[in-house]
Design a protein around this motif. Structure first.
Motif, PDB file in Angstrom:
ATOM      1  N   ARG A 104       0.862  -1.394   0.276  1.00 42.56           N
ATOM      2  CA  ARG A 104      -0.282   0.004   0.158  1.00 42.56           C
ATOM      3  C   ARG A 104       0.646   1.083   0.349  1.00 42.56           C
ATOM      4  O   ARG A 104       1.826   1.470   0.388  1.00 42.56           O
ATOM      5  CB  ARG A 104      -0.654   0.333   1.249  1.00 42.56           C
ATOM      6  CG  ARG A 104      -1.499  -1.134   1.396  1.00 42.56           C
ATOM      7  CD  ARG A 104      -2.726  -1.351   0.697  1.00 42.56           C
ATOM      8  NE  ARG A 104      -3.879  -2.625   0.586  1.00 42.56           N
ATOM      9  CZ  ARG A 104      -4.612  -2.641  -0.368  1.00 42.56           C
ATOM     10  NH1 ARG A 104      -4.688  -2.517  -1.712  1.00 42.56           N
ATOM     11  NH2 ARG A 104      -5.187  -3.960  -0.210  1.00 42.56           N
ATOM     12  N   LYS A 107       0.561   4.444   4.334  1.00 43.20           N
ATOM     13  CA  LYS A 107      -0.504   4.038   5.028  1.00 43.20           C
ATOM     14  C   LYS A 107       0.076   4.966   6.407  1.00 43.20           C
ATOM     15  O   LYS A 107       0.590   5.138   6.555  1.00 43.20           O
ATOM     16  CB  LYS A 107       0.197   2.598   5.286  1.00 43.20           C
ATOM     17  CG  LYS A 107      -0.969   2.363   6.748  1.00 43.20           C
ATOM     18  CD  LYS A 107       0.020   0.685   7.055  1.00 43.20           C
ATOM     19  CE  LYS A 107      -0.539   0.514   8.800  1.00 43.20           C
ATOM     20  NZ  LYS A 107      -0.454  -1.078   8.274  1.00 43.20           N
ATOM     21  N   TYR A 125      -5.231   4.711   4.069  1.00 42.61           N
ATOM     22  CA  TYR A 125      -4.000   4.763   2.782  1.00 42.61           C
ATOM     23  C   TYR A 125      -4.560   6.877   2.242  1.00 42.61           C
ATOM     24  O   TYR A 125      -5.115   7.177   1.098  1.00 42.61           O
ATOM     25  CB  TYR A 125      -4.145   4.078   1.641  1.00 42.61           C
ATOM     26  CG  TYR A 125      -4.118   3.071   2.172  1.00 42.61           C
ATOM     27  CD1 TYR A 125      -2.679   2.138   3.218  1.00 42.61           C
ATOM     28  CD2 TYR A 125      -5.447   2.676   2.340  1.00 42.61           C
ATOM     29  CE1 TYR A 125      -2.851   1.239   3.377  1.00 42.61           C
ATOM     30  CE2 TYR A 125      -5.387   0.860   3.796  1.00 42.61           C
ATOM     31  CZ  TYR A 125      -3.752   0.336   4.454  1.00 42.61           C
ATOM     32  OH  TYR A 125      -3.335  -1.170   3.978  1.00 42.61           O
TER      33      TYR A 125
END
Length: 457
Positions: A104, A107, A125
């Motif tokens: 991701r 974050k 995110y």
């Protein structure tokens, strides 16, 4: 020869209809929010309960506007929420597709909440809006993606008066202004010759529109809005299921919205503060109401996937809408949490006669109202109306708000004054601000009087 997708559709439709019939005789009943045209609304406005204005602009205009919105704001960074849900004995959520194991970007925080049956891990995110849309396409009930994007859409450059509103809201000078003005034209269509008092608020604290992206299985929070305004939602893509909890009528001894606030264990969230002086002292102007309960905790086995819903919609729009209404109104198809269901029944019991369907062979409780919002639908949400959304398929919508003199002017003024009093500001309120109703055309003066009062406390 029957096309394979058509054959699969009919097989799915027959199976789903059979399952639907099995719980129809046992579910508490929900009313379906009326779906009407703009002309029908203008002929007989509905302000006290939710209403869907269908086809407020052409499908081609909706599609063009959605594309322009994504093209204009696609590179902007937004906060995307990923919510992973698992039953209490599932301490680790396994994803057979491996999707949730992807790295991701940026974050920022992780939260965990629990209720008696399910636990939820939420991660936030920071990613570009266009990338966020890609994640929405991979979303599902147990691993869903949602983004509430405020501050992207600009406010119009001038505050229009009643006489020159149409001219003022069509003077966008660039792409973002153009998108904003077109959206404003749409949401203002049901309110001709009515001021929006938020136009007269200081620009730094005017409520802003929000772009809302929801992947399949995503839910909003269960809440009612700050300022006690009239809210609107315009759907650009996909379909959304809304559930509304209408407060018991005070005039019939039902206790009003405070009954719902208490039943849902609500708490307040400050939304807007106004800083008037150089020392940075501020007055909190507004706070919404939120609950940690949910009206969309779990879905039953064999609940349609986003692909199955899309197939149904493509093959039979009427059947698609009918099935959406079936699952949206059923508490056994999309189940509230146990706490929320108990709260709904308690609220229902406060309504008395208004809580049952007149003429039914057996009385059925009306626990909530349901709306199925589709592209081109403008949903009007009255003040004091608790609500929550569920996305059976990916969707894009724009949320906004307004304050009309005779609809919610008194609500908004009282809300601001009450919040100022909570901040230990108790200077006597001018008589002009203490009316229970206001006439059209004096919004600019009332808002000026309100902020003059706030500047002196």
């Amino acid at each position: 020869m029957m096309h394979l997708s058509t054959l699969l559709f009919h097989v799915f439709l027959a199976e789903f209809s059979r399952l639907t019939e099995s719980f129809n005789h046992h579910k508490p009943t929900s009313l379906v929010v009326p779906r009407i045209t703009l002309n029908e609304f203008l002929s007989s406005p509905i302000y006290k309960s939710p209403v869907l204005i269908s086809g407020i602009c052409s499908p081609e205009s909706v599609e063009s506007l959605a594309e322009k919105l994504i093209d204009t704001f696609g590179a902007k960074i937004v906060q995307m929420q990923q919510k992973i849900k698992y039953e209490e004995d599932e301490r680790v959520h396994n994803d057979p597709t491996g999707f949730t194991s992807r790295p991701r970007r940026n974050k920022s925080k992780e939260l965990e909440t629990k209720n008696p049956r399910y636990a939820t891990t939420t991660e936030i995110y920071d990613i570009p809006l266009e990338e966020c849309i890609d994640y929405m396409m991979e979303s599902r009930h147990t691993d869903s993606f949602f983004a509430f994007c405020e501050g992207l859409l600009p406010n119009p450059t001038t505050a229009p008066t009643t006489s020159d509103r149409s001219k003022a809201i069509n003077t966008g000078e660039n792409a973002s202004d153009d998108v904003s003005c077109k959206l404003r034209n749409i949401r203002e269509a049901p309110f001709p010759k009515q001021e929006n008092w938020f136009d007269y608020f200081p620009r730094s604290i005017q409520p802003t529109d929000a772009i809302i992206l929801a992947g399949a299985g995503a839910t909003s929070t269960l809440h009612r809005d700050p300022f006690e305004w009239t809210g609107t939602s315009f759907c650009l893509e996909g379909t959304k299921i809304w559930r509304f909890v209408i407060p018991p009528l005070e005039e019939e001894g039902g206790g009003g919205v405070s009954v719902v606030d208490e039943a849902f264990g609500s708490y307040r969230l400050d939304s807007i503060a106004w800083e008037e002086d150089e020392e940075g002292d501020s007055v909190v102007l507004s706070a919404g109401w939120q609950s940690d309960m949910t009206l969309f905790e779990s879905i039953r086995d064999r609940f349609p996937t986003a692909f199955e819903w899309a197939t149904m919609e493509e093959n039979d729009q009427e059947a698609f809408l009918h099935m959406m209404e079936e699952v949206g109104t059923s508490v056994t198809s999309i189940c509230p949490s146990a706490e929320a269901l108990d709260a709904l029944i308690a609220i229902c019991d406060n309504r008395g006669k208004e809580a049952s369907i007149i003429g039914s062979s057996t009385e059925k409780k009306i626990l909530f109202q349901t709306a199925i919002q589709q592209p081109g639908d403008l949903l009007i949400i009255p003040a004091h109306c608790w609500h929550q959304t569920y996305a059976p398929v990916p969707s894009i919508a724009v949320a906004s708000q307004r304050c009309s003199a005779n609809i919610d002017g008194a609500n908004v003024v009282r809300h601001v004054l009450d919040m100022a009093a909570l901040s230990n500001h108790d200077k006597p309120v001018p008589h002009a601000l203490r009316h229970s109703t206001f006439e059209e055309g004096i919004g600019k003066k009332i808002v000026s009087d309100l902020f003059n009062h706030l500047s002196m406390i």
